[in-house]
Design a protein around this motif. Structure first.
Motif, PDB file in Angstrom:
ATOM      1  N   ALA A 208       0.828  -1.209   0.000  1.00 31.97           N
ATOM      2  CA  ALA A 208       0.000   0.000   0.000  1.00 31.97           C
ATOM      3  C   ALA A 208       0.864   1.261   0.000  1.00 31.97           C
ATOM      4  CB  ALA A 208      -0.927  -0.006   1.217  1.00 31.97           C
ATOM      5  N   GLU A 209       1.964   1.238   0.757  1.00 29.75           N
ATOM      6  CA  GLU A 209       2.865   2.391   0.764  1.00 29.75           C
ATOM      7  C   GLU A 209       3.480   2.604  -0.617  1.00 29.75           C
ATOM      8  OE1 GLU A 209       5.668   1.524   3.785  1.00 29.75           O
ATOM      9  OE2 GLU A 209       4.376   2.161   5.448  1.00 29.75           O
ATOM     10  N   ASP A 210       3.860   1.503  -1.291  1.00 32.45           N
ATOM     11  CA  ASP A 210       4.431   1.621  -2.633  1.00 32.45           C
ATOM     12  C   ASP A 210       3.401   2.163  -3.619  1.00 32.45           C
ATOM     13  OD1 ASP A 210       6.684   1.020  -4.507  1.00 32.45           O
ATOM     14  OD2 ASP A 210       5.176  -0.297  -5.388  1.00 32.45           O
ATOM     15  N   ARG A 211       2.163   1.670  -3.510  1.00 30.34           N
ATOM     16  CA  ARG A 211       1.103   2.166  -4.387  1.00 30.34           C
ATOM     17  C   ARG A 211       0.825   3.645  -4.128  1.00 30.34           C
ATOM     18  NH1 ARG A 211      -2.068  -1.508  -3.357  1.00 30.34           N
ATOM     19  NH2 ARG A 211      -3.343  -0.547  -1.731  1.00 30.34           N
TER      20      ARG A 211
ATOM     21  N   GLN B 110       2.487  10.192  -9.786  1.00 31.38           N
ATOM     22  CA  GLN B 110       1.608  10.473 -10.920  1.00 31.38           C
ATOM     23  C   GLN B 110       0.874  11.803 -10.737  1.00 31.38           C
ATOM     24  OE1 GLN B 110      -0.958   7.085 -11.288  1.00 31.38           O
ATOM     25  NE2 GLN B 110       0.652   5.722 -12.059  1.00 31.38           N
ATOM     26  N   ILE B 111       0.392  12.049  -9.516  1.00 31.29           N
ATOM     27  CA  ILE B 111      -0.301  13.317  -9.247  1.00 31.29           C
ATOM     28  C   ILE B 111       0.647  14.494  -9.438  1.00 31.29           C
ATOM     29  CG2 ILE B 111      -1.397  14.678  -7.422  1.00 31.29           C
ATOM     30  CD1 ILE B 111      -2.549  12.063  -6.330  1.00 31.29           C
ATOM     31  N   SER B 112       1.892  14.337  -8.977  1.00 34.49           N
ATOM     32  CA  SER B 112       2.870  15.408  -9.157  1.00 34.49           C
ATOM     33  C   SER B 112       3.143  15.661 -10.634  1.00 34.49           C
ATOM     34  CB  SER B 112       4.166  15.036  -8.429  1.00 34.49           C
ATOM     35  OG  SER B 112       5.156  16.015  -8.633  1.00 34.49           O
ATOM     36  N   SER B 113       3.251  14.574 -11.421  1.00 36.11           N
ATOM     37  CA  SER B 113       3.475  14.739 -12.859  1.00 36.11           C
ATOM     38  C   SER B 113       2.285  15.418 -13.529  1.00 36.11           C
ATOM     39  CB  SER B 113       3.733  13.372 -13.495  1.00 36.11           C
ATOM     40  OG  SER B 113       3.897  13.490 -14.891  1.00 36.11           O
ATOM     41  N   LEU B 114       1.063  15.025 -13.130  1.00 35.22           N
ATOM     42  CA  LEU B 114      -0.130  15.657 -13.699  1.00 35.22           C
ATOM     43  C   LEU B 114      -0.208  17.136 -13.330  1.00 35.22           C
ATOM     44  CD1 LEU B 114      -2.796  12.852 -13.118  1.00 35.22           C
ATOM     45  CD2 LEU B 114      -1.798  13.566 -15.296  1.00 35.22           C
ATOM     46  N   ARG B 115       0.201  17.466 -12.111  1.00 34.57           N
ATOM     47  CA  ARG B 115       0.196  18.874 -11.713  1.00 34.57           C
ATOM     48  C   ARG B 115       1.171  19.687 -12.563  1.00 34.57           C
ATOM     49  NH1 ARG B 115       0.134  18.533  -5.054  1.00 34.57           N
ATOM     50  NH2 ARG B 115      -2.082  17.985  -4.842  1.00 34.57           N
TER      51      ARG B 115
END
Length: 203
Positions: A139-142, A149-154
């Protein structure tokens, strides 16, 4: 019984208890003797005899003696330091120190007894937590991948927003200013041409 005698009795009891534990660990169950020594010399002789018997049953004491012989310089330095410290005190001062610290021994023994009486907590919760550890790590890895991914989308969203502002807002404004200047110049040219044509007709 004064504090000094109480401290001596406590020290003897502590030595006997530790020796009994060593004998139990190294030799197993020990048979309790009915005739217990009462005087200090008898108790000292019993301790010495128990140490001799224990030394005959196991090689642990011999190993300790070998270590002491190999590192005698460390032991001699420590003994010399203790002797120098003891030489600076007379019998009355030593007795005062023993009496002063007797209550501390009793307090430490009481605290150790209280710790010994405490029950060891159940390990079911720890075992369940250990079983859940792989799932927690997954879960930590996910969560880490999702955060990346969120940082890249931002970043992409910020770049796209900047591009939209440059093209659709600033670009249109620049085009409007350019067209306005061109229309203004055309109007001025037409006005000059009409004025010139009017003068020619009047002349």
């Amino acid at each position: 019984m004064d504090d000094y005698e109480e401290a001596v009795l406590f020290t003897f009891a502590l030595l006997e208890s530790r020796l009994d534990r060593l004998e139990y660990i190294l030799s197993g169950t020990k048979k309790q003797s009915d005739d217990k020594p009462k005087s200090f010399p008898e108790r000292i002789r019993k301790l010495e005899k128990s140490l001799q018997d224990l030394s005959a049953k196991t090689t642990l004491l011999n190993d300790v003696k070998d270590l002491l012989s190999k590192h005698s310089d460390l032991v001699s330095e420590l003994s010399q330091a203790n002797e120098e410290e003891d030489a600076a005190l007379d019998a009355a001062q030593k007795s005062a120190i023993v009496v002063e610290r007797a209550t501390g021994f009793a307090t430490a023994a009481s605290q150790l007894k209280a710790l010994d009486d405490q029950q060891i907590p159940q390990t079911d919760g720890f075992s369940k937590l250990a079983k859940l550890r792989p799932r927690i790590a997954e879960a930590e890895d996910r969560h880490l991948r999702q955060a990346l991914q969120i940082s890249s989308l931002r970043k992409r969203s910020g770049m796209l927003t900047t591009r939209v502002k440059q093209v659709h807002l600033l670009g249109q404004a620049r085009c409007f200013v350019e067209y306005h200047e061109r229309i203004k110049k055309a109007q001025q040219t037409v006005a000059r041409a009409e004025f010139k044509h009017k003068q020619e007709e009047e002349g």
